[in-house]
Write a protein that holds these residues in place. Structure first.
Motif, PDB file in Angstrom:
ATOM      1  N   VAL A  94       1.290  -8.176   4.172  1.00 34.26           N
ATOM      2  CA  VAL A  94       2.478  -8.987   3.903  1.00 34.26           C
ATOM      3  C   VAL A  94       3.658  -8.057   3.696  1.00 34.26           C
ATOM      4  O   VAL A  94       3.554  -7.057   2.971  1.00 34.26           O
ATOM      5  N   MET A  95       4.772  -8.392   4.330  1.00 25.02           N
ATOM      6  CA  MET A  95       5.983  -7.592   4.169  1.00 25.02           C
ATOM      7  C   MET A  95       7.171  -8.529   4.052  1.00 25.02           C
ATOM      8  O   MET A  95       7.375  -9.396   4.913  1.00 25.02           O
ATOM      9  N   GLY A  96       7.932  -8.361   2.977  1.00 22.17           N
ATOM     10  CA  GLY A  96       9.142  -9.146   2.795  1.00 22.17           C
ATOM     11  C   GLY A  96      10.287  -8.553   3.593  1.00 22.17           C
ATOM     12  O   GLY A  96      10.179  -7.446   4.137  1.00 22.17           O
ATOM     13  N   THR A  97      11.387  -9.267   3.651  1.00 22.42           N
ATOM     14  CA  THR A  97      12.552  -8.805   4.405  1.00 22.42           C
ATOM     15  C   THR A  97      13.061  -7.464   3.886  1.00 22.42           C
ATOM     16  O   THR A  97      13.474  -6.613   4.654  1.00 22.42           O
ATOM     17  N   TYR A  98      13.001  -7.262   2.574  1.00 21.97           N
ATOM     18  CA  TYR A  98      13.522  -6.039   1.978  1.00 21.97           C
ATOM     19  C   TYR A  98      12.443  -5.257   1.214  1.00 21.97           C
ATOM     20  O   TYR A  98      12.742  -4.575   0.250  1.00 21.97           O
ATOM     21  N   SER A  99      11.196  -5.379   1.641  1.00 17.23           N
ATOM     22  CA  SER A  99      10.126  -4.657   0.940  1.00 17.23           C
ATOM     23  C   SER A  99       9.200  -3.985   1.933  1.00 17.23           C
ATOM     24  O   SER A  99       9.182  -4.313   3.115  1.00 17.23           O
ATOM     25  N   ARG A 100       8.423  -3.071   1.424  1.00 20.89           N
ATOM     26  CA  ARG A 100       7.452  -2.362   2.247  1.00 20.89           C
ATOM     27  C   ARG A 100       6.207  -3.239   2.436  1.00 20.89           C
ATOM     28  O   ARG A 100       5.940  -4.114   1.636  1.00 20.89           O
ATOM     29  N   PRO A 101       5.434  -2.938   3.479  1.00 18.96           N
ATOM     30  CA  PRO A 101       4.212  -3.732   3.687  1.00 18.96           C
ATOM     31  C   PRO A 101       3.169  -3.477   2.604  1.00 18.96           C
ATOM     32  O   PRO A 101       3.023  -2.358   2.113  1.00 18.96           O
ATOM     33  N   VAL A 102       2.461  -4.547   2.244  1.00 20.92           N
ATOM     34  CA  VAL A 102       1.393  -4.489   1.255  1.00 20.92           C
ATOM     35  C   VAL A 102       0.158  -5.124   1.891  1.00 20.92           C
ATOM     36  O   VAL A 102       0.247  -6.219   2.439  1.00 20.92           O
ATOM     37  N   VAL A 103      -0.985  -4.436   1.826  1.00 19.86           N
ATOM     38  CA  VAL A 103      -2.226  -5.001   2.354  1.00 19.86           C
ATOM     39  C   VAL A 103      -2.981  -5.632   1.194  1.00 19.86           C
ATOM     40  O   VAL A 103      -3.292  -4.980   0.202  1.00 19.86           O
ATOM     41  N   LEU A 104      -3.235  -6.935   1.333  1.00 16.42           N
ATOM     42  CA  LEU A 104      -3.949  -7.697   0.308  1.00 16.42           C
ATOM     43  C   LEU A 104      -5.387  -7.907   0.754  1.00 16.42           C
ATOM     44  O   LEU A 104      -5.641  -8.223   1.912  1.00 16.42           O
ATOM     45  N   ASP A 105      -6.321  -7.718  -0.166  1.00 16.94           N
ATOM     46  CA  ASP A 105      -7.719  -8.046   0.081  1.00 16.94           C
ATOM     47  C   ASP A 105      -7.982  -9.394  -0.576  1.00 16.94           C
ATOM     48  O   ASP A 105      -8.157  -9.469  -1.790  1.00 16.94           O
ATOM     49  N   LEU A 106      -7.983 -10.440   0.228  1.00 17.15           N
ATOM     50  CA  LEU A 106      -8.173 -11.793  -0.286  1.00 17.15           C
ATOM     51  C   LEU A 106      -9.603 -12.237  -0.020  1.00 17.15           C
ATOM     52  O   LEU A 106     -10.075 -12.207   1.119  1.00 17.15           O
ATOM     53  N   ALA A 107     -10.289 -12.632  -1.075  1.00 15.66           N
ATOM     54  CA  ALA A 107     -11.699 -13.017  -0.983  1.00 15.66           C
ATOM     55  C   ALA A 107     -11.840 -14.527  -0.853  1.00 15.66           C
ATOM     56  O   ALA A 107     -10.956 -15.288  -1.246  1.00 15.66           O
TER      57      ALA A 107
END
Length: 168
Positions: A94-107
């Motif tokens: 997930v990456m916002g318009t003004y943020s860096r990408p974040v990888v989420l581990d969703l179970a």
């Protein structure tokens, strides 16, 4: 001369047959997409579906979401009795318009002791894994599903009022 006319007419019939097949395939794809869109609008439009590797910019949330893949799938195969139901973990970037990408581990389920979380918070939104398909089969297992996964996620604005009440 007669042979040339027969060959020409056979060629025309073959080409029109190919064109009809292409139209049938595109009609099938269109109907599949419309059924997927109806699925996506279920539950008041809160679930958004992604295929493995798919990337989309969601204008409503100003988020770029990519379903990277499934890092773990220990769910009990269909038709087998298991002691533990197991869990599938989807990697969603997930990456916002003004943020860096974040990888989420969703179970696929919450299990605090094993550090499995169905939801995560990013940029003021709570992103929840609602479902993951297909389910492993007894004969082929989860390895055969690589590249075929689809997930459904919901995105909700984090309620600032509930945050304030937890701080007090």
């Amino acid at each position: 001369m007669f042979h040339k006319a027969v060959l020409l007419s056979l060629g025309i019939f073959a080409l029109t047959g190919c064109d009809a097949q292409k139209k049938a395939k595109s009609d099938t794809k269109t109907s599949e997409m419309s059924s997927t869109n109806t699925k996506a609008s279920d539950q008041n439009g809160h679930i958004i579906y992604f295929s493995e590797g798919e990337n989309r910019f969601l204008k409503d949330y100003k988020l770029n979401v990519t379903f990277k893949g499934v890092s773990e799938d220990s769910r009990c195969p269909e038709g087998v009795n298991c002691i533990w139901a197991g869990v599938a973990v989807a990697q969603v970037e997930v990456m916002g318009t003004y943020s860096r990408p974040v990888v989420l581990d969703l179970a696929s389920m919450n299990h605090e002791a094993r550090n499995y979380h169905q939801s995560a918070e990013v940029n003021g939104y709570t992103i929840t894994l609602e479902n993951i398909a297909p389910h492993p089969k007894a004969d082929s297992g989860a390895k055969a599903l690589a590249g075929k996964y689809k997930i459904g996620i919901s995105i909700k604005k984090k309620d600032s009022r509930s945050e304030e009440s937890t701080r007090k």
